[in-house]
Design a protein around this motif. Structure first.
Motif, PDB file in Angstrom:
ATOM      1  N   LEU A 122       0.866  -1.176   0.000  1.00  0.00           N
ATOM      2  CA  LEU A 122       0.000   0.000   0.000  1.00  0.00           C
ATOM      3  C   LEU A 122       0.903   1.227   0.000  1.00  0.00           C
ATOM      4  N   MET A 123       0.610   2.200  -0.873  1.00  0.00           N
ATOM      5  CA  MET A 123       1.478   3.370  -0.989  1.00  0.00           C
ATOM      6  C   MET A 123       0.699   4.655  -0.773  1.00  0.00           C
ATOM      7  N   ALA A 124       1.327   5.582  -0.062  1.00  0.00           N
ATOM      8  CA  ALA A 124       0.791   6.936   0.003  1.00  0.00           C
ATOM      9  C   ALA A 124       0.972   7.601  -1.353  1.00  0.00           C
ATOM     10  N   GLU A 125       0.149   8.609  -1.633  1.00  0.00           N
ATOM     11  CA  GLU A 125       0.218   9.275  -2.932  1.00  0.00           C
ATOM     12  C   GLU A 125       1.591   9.869  -3.207  1.00  0.00           C
ATOM     13  N   ASP A 126       2.296  10.296  -2.161  1.00  0.00           N
ATOM     14  CA  ASP A 126       3.614  10.903  -2.355  1.00  0.00           C
ATOM     15  C   ASP A 126       4.757   9.904  -2.185  1.00  0.00           C
ATOM     16  N   ALA A 127       4.450   8.623  -2.106  1.00  0.00           N
ATOM     17  CA  ALA A 127       5.481   7.596  -1.925  1.00  0.00           C
ATOM     18  C   ALA A 127       6.073   7.193  -3.275  1.00  0.00           C
ATOM     19  N   PHE A 128       7.265   6.595  -3.222  1.00  0.00           N
ATOM     20  CA  PHE A 128       7.892   6.123  -4.452  1.00  0.00           C
ATOM     21  C   PHE A 128       8.932   5.057  -4.147  1.00  0.00           C
ATOM     22  N   LEU A 129       9.180   4.211  -5.136  1.00  0.00           N
ATOM     23  CA  LEU A 129      10.294   3.268  -5.101  1.00  0.00           C
ATOM     24  C   LEU A 129      11.446   3.880  -5.878  1.00  0.00           C
ATOM     25  N   TYR A 130      12.667   3.719  -5.351  1.00  0.00           N
ATOM     26  CA  TYR A 130      13.820   4.373  -5.964  1.00  0.00           C
ATOM     27  C   TYR A 130      14.984   3.392  -6.033  1.00  0.00           C
ATOM     28  N   SER A 131      15.428   3.125  -7.252  1.00  0.00           N
ATOM     29  CA  SER A 131      16.633   2.313  -7.448  1.00  0.00           C
ATOM     30  C   SER A 131      17.818   3.254  -7.583  1.00  0.00           C
ATOM     31  N   ALA A 132      18.475   3.526  -6.478  1.00  0.00           N
ATOM     32  CA  ALA A 132      19.522   4.549  -6.458  1.00  0.00           C
ATOM     33  C   ALA A 132      20.921   3.990  -6.667  1.00  0.00           C
ATOM     34  N   PHE A 133      21.043   2.692  -6.861  1.00  0.00           N
ATOM     35  CA  PHE A 133      22.358   2.060  -6.859  1.00  0.00           C
ATOM     36  C   PHE A 133      23.269   2.580  -7.962  1.00  0.00           C
ATOM     37  N   GLY A 134      22.699   2.820  -9.149  1.00  0.00           N
ATOM     38  CA  GLY A 134      23.520   3.301 -10.250  1.00  0.00           C
ATOM     39  C   GLY A 134      24.158   4.643  -9.980  1.00  0.00           C
ATOM     40  N   ILE A 143      25.696   5.444  -7.378  1.00  0.00           N
ATOM     41  CA  ILE A 143      26.947   5.243  -6.626  1.00  0.00           C
ATOM     42  C   ILE A 143      27.701   4.011  -7.124  1.00  0.00           C
ATOM     43  N   SER A 144      27.375   3.574  -8.360  1.00  0.00           N
ATOM     44  CA  SER A 144      28.081   2.464  -9.017  1.00  0.00           C
ATOM     45  C   SER A 144      28.014   1.167  -8.223  1.00  0.00           C
ATOM     46  N   LEU A 145      26.792   0.819  -7.806  1.00  0.00           N
ATOM     47  CA  LEU A 145      26.514  -0.475  -7.198  1.00  0.00           C
ATOM     48  C   LEU A 145      25.361  -1.118  -7.970  1.00  0.00           C
ATOM     49  N   ILE A 146      25.016  -2.328  -7.611  1.00  0.00           N
ATOM     50  CA  ILE A 146      23.837  -2.972  -8.168  1.00  0.00           C
ATOM     51  C   ILE A 146      22.819  -3.183  -7.050  1.00  0.00           C
ATOM     52  N   PRO A 147      21.541  -3.280  -7.400  1.00  0.00           N
ATOM     53  CA  PRO A 147      20.538  -3.583  -6.373  1.00  0.00           C
ATOM     54  C   PRO A 147      20.823  -4.937  -5.721  1.00  0.00           C
ATOM     55  N   ASP A 148      20.390  -5.061  -4.471  1.00  0.00           N
ATOM     56  CA  ASP A 148      20.567  -6.324  -3.750  1.00  0.00           C
ATOM     57  C   ASP A 148      19.325  -6.604  -2.922  1.00  0.00           C
ATOM     58  N   GLY A 149      19.415  -7.593  -2.046  1.00  0.00           N
ATOM     59  CA  GLY A 149      18.252  -7.966  -1.254  1.00  0.00           C
ATOM     60  C   GLY A 149      17.148  -8.595  -2.088  1.00  0.00           C
ATOM     61  N   GLY A 150      17.517  -9.191  -3.240  1.00  0.00           N
ATOM     62  CA  GLY A 150      16.528  -9.832  -4.094  1.00  0.00           C
ATOM     63  C   GLY A 150      15.807  -8.890  -5.033  1.00  0.00           C
ATOM     64  N   PHE A 151      16.274  -7.636  -5.118  1.00  0.00           N
ATOM     65  CA  PHE A 151      15.613  -6.618  -5.932  1.00  0.00           C
ATOM     66  C   PHE A 151      15.474  -7.058  -7.390  1.00  0.00           C
ATOM     67  N   HIS A 152      16.560  -7.606  -7.970  1.00  0.00           N
ATOM     68  CA  HIS A 152      16.508  -8.026  -9.369  1.00  0.00           C
ATOM     69  C   HIS A 152      15.385  -9.047  -9.600  1.00  0.00           C
ATOM     70  N   ALA A 204      19.227   0.624 -14.571  1.00  0.00           N
ATOM     71  CA  ALA A 204      20.285   1.296 -15.323  1.00  0.00           C
ATOM     72  C   ALA A 204      20.200   2.813 -15.222  1.00  0.00           C
ATOM     73  N   LEU A 205      18.969   3.336 -15.187  1.00  0.00           N
ATOM     74  CA  LEU A 205      18.776   4.781 -15.176  1.00  0.00           C
ATOM     75  C   LEU A 205      18.474   5.328 -13.782  1.00  0.00           C
ATOM     76  N   SER A 206      18.615   4.468 -12.768  1.00  0.00           N
ATOM     77  CA  SER A 206      18.360   4.889 -11.377  1.00  0.00           C
ATOM     78  C   SER A 206      17.020   5.606 -11.258  1.00  0.00           C
ATOM     79  N   GLN A 207      15.984   4.950 -11.761  1.00  0.00           N
ATOM     80  CA  GLN A 207      14.674   5.576 -11.826  1.00  0.00           C
ATOM     81  C   GLN A 207      13.929   5.564 -10.495  1.00  0.00           C
ATOM     82  N   LYS A 208      13.080   6.546 -10.360  1.00  0.00           N
ATOM     83  CA  LYS A 208      12.074   6.561  -9.308  1.00  0.00           C
ATOM     84  C   LYS A 208      10.737   6.193  -9.933  1.00  0.00           C
ATOM     85  N   LEU A 209      10.014   5.288  -9.281  1.00  0.00           N
ATOM     86  CA  LEU A 209       8.661   4.957  -9.712  1.00  0.00           C
ATOM     87  C   LEU A 209       7.700   5.515  -8.683  1.00  0.00           C
TER      88      LEU A 209
END
Length: 263
Positions: free
Chosen positions: A126-138, A140-149, A166-171
């Motif tokens: 469940l997400m608040a209207e102002d919430a977002f998911l952010y893949s910030a790893f790119g 700082i030149s890391l890859i996602p972890d914790g099963g993200f892929h 790849a583009l460090s997107q926010k959804l």
């Protein structure tokens, strides 16, 4: 109230509410928080008085990911990161995924880095209207972890998953809803109320159905159709012989609400 320092833990009406409580650090996961959070998840899973759990964050954000300011002994040694992921992060994610009860993530603000993995590991999001998911790893030149892929691949497919990474997107929340990552989006001020309402609905549902359908959906990601049908048939036999099935069938014919015990 459980005596944790970085987690608020409360049970009310069979709902366990687990709140990440490092708002001054945007609920980033230092060692104490990730260990206490795992303990809280396991406590809710083992408590017979709990039928559903909500994970959320204190303050203005859900979880900013790993605490990159933390310096632990041995951090300069080769293999340190792999060991910490195996010993501390992976057991937390798997404790949620393998729990016999439903977990709801109530996302306020940012769920970034491994915080996004934590959010997606839950059965409902469940997400608040102002919430977002952010893949910030790119950034700082890391890859996602914790099963993200894996979690993102299962939901979005390889092309969309790779684009986000790849583009460090926010959804944002509406995009997450559109893509099927989120179940519902609500105004921020109603997030906790709505999460509790969903949790209470789960508490009234058949516990065995919740438990075993969660298991089948988890296993079905790697099983072929025939194997899934075989697993369903084996579990259905157990369910057919349960006390809850007898109660449910009786209540159906008596036109009343069933009272399930989880056995």
């Amino acid at each position: 109230m459980e005596a944790f320092e970085t987690v608020q833990y409360q049970v009310d009406d069979q709902v366990a509410t687990i709140t990440l409580d490092r708002p001054q650090a945007r609920n980033s996961l230092n060692q104490q928080l990730r260990l206490e959070l795992r303990q809280a998840v396991e406590k809710a899973s083992a408590d017979d008085d709990v039928r559903a759990a909500v994970i959320t964050g204190a303050g203005s954000g859900f979880c900013a990911g790993a605490d990159l300011t933390e310096r632990l002994p041995g951090a300069e040694e080769n293999g340190f990161v792999t060991r910490i992921l195996h010993e501390e992060y992976h057991p937390l994610i798997l404790a949620i995924r393998n729990a016999p009860k439903p977990f709801i993530s109530a996302i306020n603000g940012a769920a970034a880095g491994v915080g996004a993995s934590l959010a997606m590991a839950c059965d409902l999001m469940l997400m608040a209207e102002d919430a977002f998911l952010y893949s910030a790893f790119g950034q700082i030149s890391l890859i996602p972890d914790g099963g993200f892929h894996k979690m993102l691949l299962d939901q979005l497919g390889s092309k969309r998953a790779y684009e986000m990474i790849a583009l460090s997107q926010k959804l944002d929340s509406n995009r997450c809803l559109e893509l099927g990552l989120a179940n519902r989006v609500v105004p921020a001020e109603l997030l906790q109320e709505e999460a509790r309402s969903i949790a209470l609905s789960l508490c009234a549902a058949a516990p065995l159905t919740l438990q075993y359908s969660k298991q089948v959906l988890r296993d079905a990601r790697t099983f072929d159709l025939e194997s899934v049908m075989t697993l369903e048939a084996e579990i259905q036999n157990q369910m057919f012989r349960s006390q809850d099935f007898r109660e449910g069938a009786t209540a159906f014919f008596e036109k009343r609400k069933p009272v399930f015990e989880g056995c």
